[in-house]
Motif scaffolding. Structure first.
Motif, PDB file in Angstrom:
ATOM      1  N   GLN A  26      53.314  88.186  17.189  1.00 55.25           N
ATOM      2  CA  GLN A  26      52.942  89.000  18.455  1.00 55.25           C
ATOM      3  C   GLN A  26      54.074  90.361  18.515  1.00 55.25           C
ATOM      4  O   GLN A  26      53.799  91.305  19.160  1.00 55.25           O
ATOM      5  CB  GLN A  26      53.359  87.930  19.538  1.00 55.25           C
ATOM      6  N   ARG A  30      51.816  93.959  17.052  1.00 54.36           N
ATOM      7  CA  ARG A  30      51.430  94.687  18.493  1.00 54.36           C
ATOM      8  C   ARG A  30      50.930  96.111  17.805  1.00 54.36           C
ATOM      9  O   ARG A  30      51.636  96.732  17.361  1.00 54.36           O
ATOM     10  CB  ARG A  30      52.546  94.835  19.215  1.00 54.36           C
ATOM     11  N   GLY A  31      49.807  96.444  18.505  1.00 53.90           N
ATOM     12  CA  GLY A  31      49.005  97.651  18.190  1.00 53.90           C
ATOM     13  C   GLY A  31      48.318  97.608  17.124  1.00 53.90           C
ATOM     14  O   GLY A  31      47.674  98.684  16.714  1.00 53.90           O
ATOM     15  N   ASP A  34      44.234  93.136  18.121  1.00 53.95           N
ATOM     16  CA  ASP A  34      43.838  93.298  19.552  1.00 53.95           C
ATOM     17  C   ASP A  34      44.985  92.318  20.325  1.00 53.95           C
ATOM     18  O   ASP A  34      45.344  91.316  20.175  1.00 53.95           O
ATOM     19  CB  ASP A  34      42.467  92.653  19.641  1.00 53.95           C
ATOM     20  N   GLN A  35      45.441  93.078  21.413  1.00 59.97           N
ATOM     21  CA  GLN A  35      46.543  92.539  22.159  1.00 59.97           C
ATOM     22  C   GLN A  35      46.004  91.061  22.786  1.00 59.97           C
ATOM     23  O   GLN A  35      46.656  90.050  23.202  1.00 59.97           O
ATOM     24  CB  GLN A  35      46.886  93.240  23.400  1.00 59.97           C
ATOM     25  N   GLU A  36      44.795  90.812  23.168  1.00 62.84           N
ATOM     26  CA  GLU A  36      44.049  89.822  23.759  1.00 62.84           C
ATOM     27  C   GLU A  36      44.357  88.653  22.646  1.00 62.84           C
ATOM     28  O   GLU A  36      44.621  87.346  22.954  1.00 62.84           O
ATOM     29  CB  GLU A  36      42.455  89.793  23.951  1.00 62.84           C
ATOM     30  N   LEU A  38      46.544  88.444  20.131  1.00 57.68           N
ATOM     31  CA  LEU A  38      48.065  88.135  20.238  1.00 57.68           C
ATOM     32  C   LEU A  38      48.596  87.243  21.176  1.00 57.68           C
ATOM     33  O   LEU A  38      49.316  86.354  20.970  1.00 57.68           O
ATOM     34  CB  LEU A  38      49.005  89.435  20.159  1.00 57.68           C
ATOM     35  N   ASP A  39      48.077  87.843  22.545  1.00 55.18           N
ATOM     36  CA  ASP A  39      48.347  86.914  23.532  1.00 55.18           C
ATOM     37  C   ASP A  39      47.867  85.688  23.488  1.00 55.18           C
ATOM     38  O   ASP A  39      48.411  84.717  24.199  1.00 55.18           O
ATOM     39  CB  ASP A  39      47.903  87.676  25.028  1.00 55.18           C
TER      40      ASP A  39
END
Length: 175
Positions: A26, A30-31, A34-36, A38-39
């Protein structure tokens, strides 16, 4: 800061290894991913995978090491014989991660040094690893440790993502 212990990972470490795995992805990716995705990473899901890895490792696995400080796992690495056809006969560092709170404290270097020695002890005089494109922090770390980009690249397809990676190699004999 207290002493860092590098030791073999055991099945009881699965939850803590998974925590480091998720937190480091995470932060580091990051960047880049895709943030989705990682979340959506789940420590319980990763822990289940780690329990499988630790109880029934792949035939290519030489080892899974953890870095422990004050009874807490703060990093891990897995390594073994090369999985790529082109790297037959080489060793490979499959993954190496430190908890973001432990970045720049020597955890990664201690784990990588131990993995390199184990790979060398297993008879591999050269090893490789893959780095996610754009991960400048990791590239700089590996360069400082003597790992050289050799121009090879690949796209690894995983559920929900395509990871573009480039290879770094290191000759271990006499290092």
């Amino acid at each position: 800061m207290t002493t860092l212990l590098i030791r073999d990972g055991v099945i009881d470490d699965a939850d803590q290894i998974a925590g480091v795995h998720v937190r480091s992805w995470q932060a580091a990716y990051r960047g880049l991913i895709d943030q989705e995705v990682l979340d959506g990473l789940s420590i319980p899901d990763r822990a289940e995978g780690w329990r499988r890895n630790l109880s029934d490792p792949l035939p290519t696995i030489i080892g899974i090491l953890v870095a422990e400080r004050d009874g807490e796992i703060v990093g891990w690495t897995s390594f073994g014989s090369g999985r790529e056809e082109e790297g037959a006969g080489d060793g490979e560092v499959y993954g190496i991660y430190a908890d973001p709170a432990e970045w720049s404290t020597g955890v990664g270097r201690a784990l990588l040094d131990a993995a390199e020695q184990r790979i060398l002890d297993a008879g591999h005089t050269r090893a490789y690893l893959w780095v996610l494109d754009g991960n400048e922090r990791a590239d700089a770390f590996y360069a400082r440790q003597g790992w050289v980009a050799d121009g090879a690249s690949k796209v690894e397809e995983r559920p929900g993502m395509s990871l573009r990676e480039h290879r770094r190699v290191k000759h271990l004999a006499g290092s």
